[in-house]
Design a protein around this motif. Structure first.
Motif, mmCIF file in Angstrom:
data_model
loop_
_atom_site.group_PDB
_atom_site.id
_atom_site.type_symbol
_atom_site.label_atom_id
_atom_site.label_comp_id
_atom_site.label_asym_id
_atom_site.label_seq_id
_atom_site.Cartn_x
_atom_site.Cartn_y
_atom_site.Cartn_z
ATOM 1 N N GLN A 73 3.873 1.536 -1.243
ATOM 2 C CA GLN A 73 4.442 1.660 -2.586
ATOM 3 C C GLN A 73 3.407 2.221 -3.556
ATOM 4 O O GLN A 73 3.717 3.073 -4.387
ATOM 5 C CB GLN A 73 4.946 0.306 -3.082
ATOM 6 C CG GLN A 73 6.236 -0.130 -2.453
ATOM 7 C CD GLN A 73 7.374 0.823 -2.751
ATOM 8 O OE1 GLN A 73 7.920 1.421 -1.847
ATOM 9 N NE2 GLN A 73 7.732 0.970 -3.988
ATOM 10 N N SER A 74 2.177 1.763 -3.447
ATOM 11 C CA SER A 74 1.106 2.251 -4.310
ATOM 12 C C SER A 74 0.858 3.743 -4.079
ATOM 13 O O SER A 74 0.692 4.512 -5.033
ATOM 14 C CB SER A 74 -0.176 1.456 -4.046
ATOM 15 O OG SER A 74 -1.236 1.965 -4.815
ATOM 16 N N ASP A 75 0.853 4.154 -2.819
ATOM 17 C CA ASP A 75 0.666 5.565 -2.493
ATOM 18 C C ASP A 75 1.802 6.416 -3.062
ATOM 19 O O ASP A 75 1.566 7.504 -3.599
ATOM 20 C CB ASP A 75 0.573 5.770 -0.983
ATOM 21 C CG ASP A 75 -0.707 5.217 -0.382
ATOM 22 O OD1 ASP A 75 -1.642 4.875 -1.145
ATOM 23 O OD2 ASP A 75 -0.772 5.122 0.864
ATOM 24 N N GLN B 118 0.831 -1.210 0.000
ATOM 25 C CA GLN B 118 0.000 0.000 0.000
ATOM 26 C C GLN B 118 0.863 1.256 0.000
ATOM 27 O O GLN B 118 0.568 2.223 -0.703
ATOM 28 C CB GLN B 118 -0.949 0.012 1.201
ATOM 29 C CG GLN B 118 -1.915 1.186 1.176
ATOM 30 C CD GLN B 118 -2.823 1.186 -0.035
ATOM 31 O OE1 GLN B 118 -3.460 0.183 -0.345
ATOM 32 N NE2 GLN B 118 -2.879 2.300 -0.742
ATOM 33 N N ASP C 241 3.641 5.673 -5.682
ATOM 34 C CA ASP C 241 3.457 5.694 -7.133
ATOM 35 C C ASP C 241 2.402 6.730 -7.530
ATOM 36 O O ASP C 241 2.575 7.466 -8.508
ATOM 37 C CB ASP C 241 3.058 4.317 -7.658
ATOM 38 C CG ASP C 241 4.175 3.293 -7.567
ATOM 39 O OD1 ASP C 241 5.355 3.695 -7.397
ATOM 40 O OD2 ASP C 241 3.868 2.086 -7.657
ATOM 41 N N ASP C 242 1.312 6.791 -6.764
ATOM 42 C CA ASP C 242 0.261 7.774 -7.030
ATOM 43 C C ASP C 242 0.786 9.201 -6.863
ATOM 44 O O ASP C 242 0.488 10.080 -7.682
ATOM 45 C CB ASP C 242 -0.939 7.566 -6.102
ATOM 46 C CG ASP C 242 -1.703 6.292 -6.400
ATOM 47 O OD1 ASP C 242 -1.488 5.682 -7.476
ATOM 48 O OD2 ASP C 242 -2.525 5.891 -5.545
ATOM 49 N N GLU C 243 1.574 9.428 -5.817
ATOM 50 C CA GLU C 243 2.142 10.756 -5.588
ATOM 51 C C GLU C 243 3.093 11.148 -6.720
ATOM 52 O O GLU C 243 3.083 12.296 -7.177
ATOM 53 C CB GLU C 243 2.879 10.797 -4.250
ATOM 54 C CG GLU C 243 1.975 10.795 -3.052
ATOM 55 C CD GLU C 243 2.739 10.788 -1.739
ATOM 56 O OE1 GLU C 243 3.943 11.134 -1.727
ATOM 57 O OE2 GLU C 243 2.131 10.436 -0.720
ATOM 58 N N ARG C 244 3.904 10.199 -7.160
ATOM 59 C CA ARG C 244 4.825 10.485 -8.267
ATOM 60 C C ARG C 244 4.065 10.793 -9.550
ATOM 61 O O ARG C 244 4.425 11.708 -10.296
ATOM 62 C CB ARG C 244 5.763 9.306 -8.494
ATOM 63 C CG ARG C 244 6.821 9.175 -7.436
ATOM 64 C CD ARG C 244 7.802 8.046 -7.771
ATOM 65 N NE ARG C 244 8.634 7.766 -6.633
ATOM 66 C CZ ARG C 244 8.690 6.612 -6.003
ATOM 67 N NH1 ARG C 244 7.980 5.583 -6.421
ATOM 68 N NH2 ARG C 244 9.478 6.446 -4.965
ATOM 69 N N ALA C 245 3.022 10.039 -9.823
ATOM 70 C CA ALA C 245 2.221 10.269 -11.026
ATOM 71 C C ALA C 245 1.571 11.649 -10.966
ATOM 72 O O ALA C 245 1.541 12.370 -11.970
ATOM 73 C CB ALA C 245 1.167 9.171 -11.172
ATOM 74 N N GLU C 246 1.066 12.012 -9.816
ATOM 75 C CA GLU C 246 0.445 13.330 -9.655
ATOM 76 C C GLU C 246 1.482 14.438 -9.836
ATOM 77 O O GLU C 246 1.213 15.443 -10.500
ATOM 78 C CB GLU C 246 -0.212 13.441 -8.277
ATOM 79 C CG GLU C 246 -0.869 14.777 -8.015
ATOM 80 C CD GLU C 246 -2.056 15.074 -8.912
ATOM 81 O OE1 GLU C 246 -2.344 16.268 -9.140
ATOM 82 O OE2 GLU C 246 -2.711 14.123 -9.402
#
Length: 55
Positions: free
Chosen positions: A39-41, A37, A43-48
């Motif tokens: 790591q997923s968070d 979770q 990844d989401d922050e990096r994408a944003e």
């Protein structure tokens, strides 16, 4: 060649030392899910952040 150290093993061990009666499999599963979770968070922050930079 040596095996890389298990990144979840240290945290699983810490969790097991904190509580009495925690099954090792349950502790490992919890640490794995928490790590996934996080790591997923990230990844989401990096994408944003990438999206914001592109605008």
């Amino acid at each position: 060649m040596t095996e890389p150290e298990d990144p979840l093993g240290q945290w699983t061990g810490r969790l097991l030392r904190l509580g009495v009666g925690i099954a090792p499999e349950a502790a490992r599963s919890f640490v794995h899910d928490l790590y996934a979770q996080a790591q997923s968070d990230l990844d989401d922050e990096r994408a944003e952040a990438d999206f914001q930079r592109e605008e």
